[in-house]
Design a protein around this motif. Structure first.
Motif, PDB file in Angstrom:
ATOM      1  N   LYS A   5       0.863  -1.191   0.000  1.00 46.43           N
ATOM      2  CA  LYS A   5       0.000   0.000   0.000  1.00 46.43           C
ATOM      3  C   LYS A   5       0.889   1.228   0.000  1.00 46.43           C
ATOM      4  O   LYS A   5       1.778   1.352   0.859  1.00 46.43           O
ATOM      5  N   GLN A  45      -3.016   4.978  -2.616  1.00 45.29           N
ATOM      6  CA  GLN A  45      -4.101   5.780  -2.024  1.00 45.29           C
ATOM      7  C   GLN A  45      -3.627   7.225  -1.924  1.00 45.29           C
ATOM      8  O   GLN A  45      -2.658   7.537  -1.228  1.00 45.29           O
TER       9      GLN A  45
ATOM     10  N   LYS B   5     -11.135  -4.617   7.349  1.00 48.38           N
ATOM     11  CA  LYS B   5     -11.054  -3.669   6.228  1.00 48.38           C
ATOM     12  C   LYS B   5     -11.111  -4.478   4.933  1.00 48.38           C
ATOM     13  O   LYS B   5     -10.313  -5.414   4.752  1.00 48.38           O
ATOM     14  N   GLU B   7     -10.738  -4.053   0.906  1.00 52.15           N
ATOM     15  CA  GLU B   7     -10.373  -3.202  -0.225  1.00 52.15           C
ATOM     16  C   GLU B   7     -10.761  -3.914  -1.509  1.00 52.15           C
ATOM     17  O   GLU B   7     -10.407  -5.079  -1.719  1.00 52.15           O
ATOM     18  N   GLN B  45     -13.399  -0.128   1.435  1.00 55.22           N
ATOM     19  CA  GLN B  45     -12.709   0.951   0.721  1.00 55.22           C
ATOM     20  C   GLN B  45     -12.629   0.579  -0.753  1.00 55.22           C
ATOM     21  O   GLN B  45     -11.998  -0.422  -1.113  1.00 55.22           O
ATOM     22  N   ILE B  47     -11.287   1.167  -4.472  1.00 53.34           N
ATOM     23  CA  ILE B  47     -10.029   1.677  -5.037  1.00 53.34           C
ATOM     24  C   ILE B  47     -10.239   1.877  -6.548  1.00 53.34           C
ATOM     25  O   ILE B  47     -10.724   0.977  -7.243  1.00 53.34           O
ATOM     26  N   TRP B  52      -4.932   0.403  -8.533  1.00 50.06           N
ATOM     27  CA  TRP B  52      -4.683  -0.982  -8.105  1.00 50.06           C
ATOM     28  C   TRP B  52      -3.811  -1.663  -9.157  1.00 50.06           C
ATOM     29  O   TRP B  52      -4.156  -1.662 -10.341  1.00 50.06           O
TER      30      TRP B  52
END
Lengths: 72, 72, 72, 72, 72, 72
Positions: A5, A45, B5, B7, B45, B47, B52
């Motif tokens: 990340k 991000q 979390k 993603e 979240q 993206i 990505w």
């Protein structure tokens, strides 16, 4: 299986720069750790300048004062 | 106290799908770990496809080539 | 491409429970989002009780007081 | 070197409140851990109400039911 | 509902210091955002010195050179 | 100000390999984004094989079956 990340302030990072980061990190991990590149995930991000604090100040405030993060 | 979390690429995930993910994960953690569901937090979240990277390529590029992540 | 991170207090989660969480979340994401399961990554991170704070208190202190996170 | 990430629901957090969080956390870490404040990074991430789940429900649904997170 | 993650190098942070960080951040969020403290989660993650890089160097190497992160 | 987190399975990554990852990523970000390297933080987090799930299976199980992540 590596997952990476990258958090960076939102200051005009281009699509081509993102591609360079993704390719560069994937290659680095393949070279250093001998990982199959098809198993490496990279997520970028971008963070608004009001939302990043450095030395107790919002980066948006630092930028207004003329303080940048550029290489000298 | 669990915190989860998720993603996922931003490709039209609906409000109902998000609710299914939140309910499903909370139930799973309650069942497997016997945790009080009122202590489980789930954050989703999304993206952007340019942000990505998979196998060294932006997902936006993979999608342009017709490569999807769908179950076959 | 989904990536899921589960943070949970380190209180005796077994290898079998971890496998149930990984399989359960991967199946859920496949069902709800129609994602190829071979693209889903799940990472579990156990957190020491001194390192998790809830309502301003360390969980280790809450446990000493007899407060648990179990389903009632 | 500390890095702090704050995730909070997107419900009208102002620029001034963000600055208070950044300054407050940086000062706290300097006081408690004796760290040089110029090495502390704080990142705030606001999460849409549909994307945060609590007790198995989207926060957007909880808010529609009149359930808030405010101090009583 | 806020969730806060603090990453800090593993250099002898005590249980009491962790409690001060947890209480301090929870109070700060309650004061600034008017959030119910029983909804705030704080997670502290200590990182080994070999695993944190700053300015392209491992912190373990910086410490061997006598470079600290202490407030001057 | 960039912050980079690398998550990788704990399978004998050496101190020298970590240093190569930290230096390589810091250089890449400096080159691509023109960022002052002294502002880039890199954190490596090694994950136990029981704690990483891929395609619904623990990596520890995949390794027992002889499935590796190495480049072919």
């Amino acid at each position: 299986m590596p997952y990476v990340k990258i958090e960076v302030t939102r200051e005009g990072v281009t699509r081509a720069q993102k591609q360079q980061l993704i390719a560069g990190i994937t290659n680095l991990i393949t070279d250093v750790l001998d990982k199959d590149p098809s198993l490496t995930q990279v997520v970028i991000q971008e963070i608004e300048l009001d939302d990043w604090g450095f030395a107790g100040e919002q980066v948006s405030v630092l930028r207004e004062k003329g303080i940048t993060a550029q290489k000298k």
